[in-house]
Design a protein around this motif. Structure first.
Motif, mmCIF file in Angstrom:
data_model
loop_
_atom_site.group_PDB
_atom_site.id
_atom_site.type_symbol
_atom_site.label_atom_id
_atom_site.label_comp_id
_atom_site.label_asym_id
_atom_site.label_seq_id
_atom_site.Cartn_x
_atom_site.Cartn_y
_atom_site.Cartn_z
ATOM 1 N N GLN A 14 0.801 -1.150 0.087
ATOM 2 C CA GLN A 14 0.022 -0.003 -0.057
ATOM 3 C C GLN A 14 0.848 1.220 -0.119
ATOM 4 O OE1 GLN A 14 -3.258 -0.398 2.922
ATOM 5 N NE2 GLN A 14 -2.925 -2.436 2.949
ATOM 6 N N MET A 15 2.098 1.342 -0.387
ATOM 7 C CA MET A 15 3.028 2.264 -0.449
ATOM 8 C C MET A 15 2.517 3.087 -1.654
ATOM 9 S SD MET A 15 6.594 0.428 0.052
ATOM 10 C CE MET A 15 7.267 1.946 0.136
ATOM 11 N N LYS A 16 2.450 4.570 -1.294
ATOM 12 C CA LYS A 16 1.679 5.406 -2.347
ATOM 13 C C LYS A 16 2.790 6.123 -3.084
ATOM 14 C CE LYS A 16 -2.527 6.779 0.216
ATOM 15 N NZ LYS A 16 -3.180 7.722 0.972
ATOM 16 N N SER B 189 7.219 1.466 7.208
ATOM 17 C CA SER B 189 7.037 2.047 5.960
ATOM 18 C C SER B 189 6.474 3.697 6.715
ATOM 19 C CB SER B 189 5.996 1.910 5.028
ATOM 20 O OG SER B 189 5.842 3.007 3.919
ATOM 21 N N THR C 44 2.951 4.868 5.108
ATOM 22 C CA THR C 44 1.849 4.359 5.539
ATOM 23 C C THR C 44 1.671 3.978 6.905
ATOM 24 O OG1 THR C 44 2.572 2.276 4.894
ATOM 25 C CG2 THR C 44 1.686 3.374 3.025
#
Length: 370
Positions: free
Chosen positions: A69-71, A107, A110
């Motif tokens: 889910q790292m943007k 992270s 997130t």
């Protein structure tokens, strides 16, 4: 009926007509507006999905990574980062010269704990130079092949002088392809999904042979099942290259052939899987110090056997057996060009990929279950 009453009736009829027409126009306008809203919502959803799909598959630039889910892309982790997380590692595998652990990294983008694979030289082997050199070469190869959708994603690297560490994407859900083919989930896959996995393997060879700078030969392919072990199945269900310890450059047009190391004790595991030019007697192999010349066409020879293994291994369903047989029948011609004795006359990985995609399209239009 008198004239006045007649005109009154006519006026009422006209009024009713225009009233009905007006209502109809209003209703149609309302329906069109509703349809517009529905279409607009569909376009918005489609745009969001496309953006989401793009963001999840878009490659980061060299030296950066992105998982789960790292943007945004994050710079590769360095020694300082790795020192903080390697103390909480759990062993999950390894080979003759390396160990693989799972580690957790938080992270900042997130706030989530991201699981990564940590690779290091096996401590008991650090004094054996040829093993250390092989593992370190594999690390360098993996980093040099970044970024690519055909290769496992690197997340960090550290050389502290005594030891080298490499962080990569963790494929904990499905693992290596040679083990995944024994998984119940693999057995439940449709024949087309298995064929798509074979296509992804061919895409990896296209990348190595044509799109990774100088052409590279994948020397560490000795048997169909062992060859599957050079690939991982990612958590989002892609087949990617992982074990790239032995990828010599093929410049045979300049008379500089790739040199592959023979198998231990110069004993071939599966002679027919190897291309004719790669085969050897034990005596000749010993005289050449276990060094065997090869070109990228040696990889081409092996592709039909890898594909057939993927399509036929652990298949118990009679319908799927027939489907696999039908796909392989369609591939017979291109596979025959892979098996030409003279390596110069064999087809290329690009030609194989083109034919595989054609066959996939054919069976999709035939409504084979996907």
């Amino acid at each position: 009926m008198n004239t006045g009453r007649f005109y009154l009736v006519v006026l009422q009829i006209f009024a009713a007509y225009f009233l009905i027409k007006g209502l109809k126009t209003v209703l149609l306008s309302s329906l069109r507006y509703q349809n517009f809203l529905v279409s607009y919502r569909q376009l918005v959803v489609k745009a969001i999905n496309q953006k989401s799909e793009k963001s999840s598959t878009e490659l980061c630039e060299l030296g950066h990574f992105r998982f789960d889910q790292m943007k945004t892309c994050h710079k590769w982790l360095e020694c300082e980062d790795i020192d903080k997380i390697k103390g909480y590692k759990k062993k999950i595998g390894g080979g003759i010269g390396k160990l693989v652990y799972v580690v957790k990294w938080k992270s900042k983008g997130t706030g989530l704990d991201v699981s990564l694979a940590l690779v290091e030289v096996r401590p008991s082997r650090v004094k054996q130079k040829w093993i250390v050199d092989r593992v370190q070469l594999g690390m360098k190869n993996l980093m040099a092949l970044q970024p690519s959708k055909n290769v496992i994603q690197v997340a960090g690297f550290c050389d502290d002088g005594n030891q080298q560490y490499l962080l990569t994407e963790l494929c904990g859900k499905y693992g290596s392809l040679d083990k995944f083919v024994n998984n119940t989930l693999f057995k439940r896959l449709s024949t087309l999904k298995k064929f798509i996995m074979a296509i992804q393997i061919v895409e990896s060879f296209v990348f190595l042979h044509h799109n990774s700078g100088l052409s590279k030969v994948h020397c560490d392919l000795h048997d169909p099942k062992q060859a599957l072990g050079q690939f991982l199945v990612t958590n989002d269900f892609r087949v990617v290259l992982n074990d790239v310890d032995e990828l010599p450059t093929d410049e045979h047009l300049n008379k500089q052939f790739a040199i592959c190391r023979a198998e231990p004790k110069c004993m071939m595991t599966n002679e027919t899987f190897l291309a004719p030019e790669q085969r050897y007697t034990q005596d000749d192999c010993m005289k050449q110090n276990g060094e065997i010349a090869a070109t990228i066409k040696a990889d081409i020879w092996k592709i039909p056997d890898i594909t057939e293994t993927l399509l036929t291994i652990n298949v118990e369903n009679l319908i799927q057996k027939r489907e696999s047989k039908n796909i392989l029948a369609r591939l017979l011609k291109i596979h025959s060009f892979c098996k030409i004795a003279n390596p110069e006359e064999r087809c290329t990985a690009k030609q194989i990929l083109r034919e595989y995609r054609t066959v996939l399209h054919f069976f999709r239009t035939k409504k084979m279950p996907s």
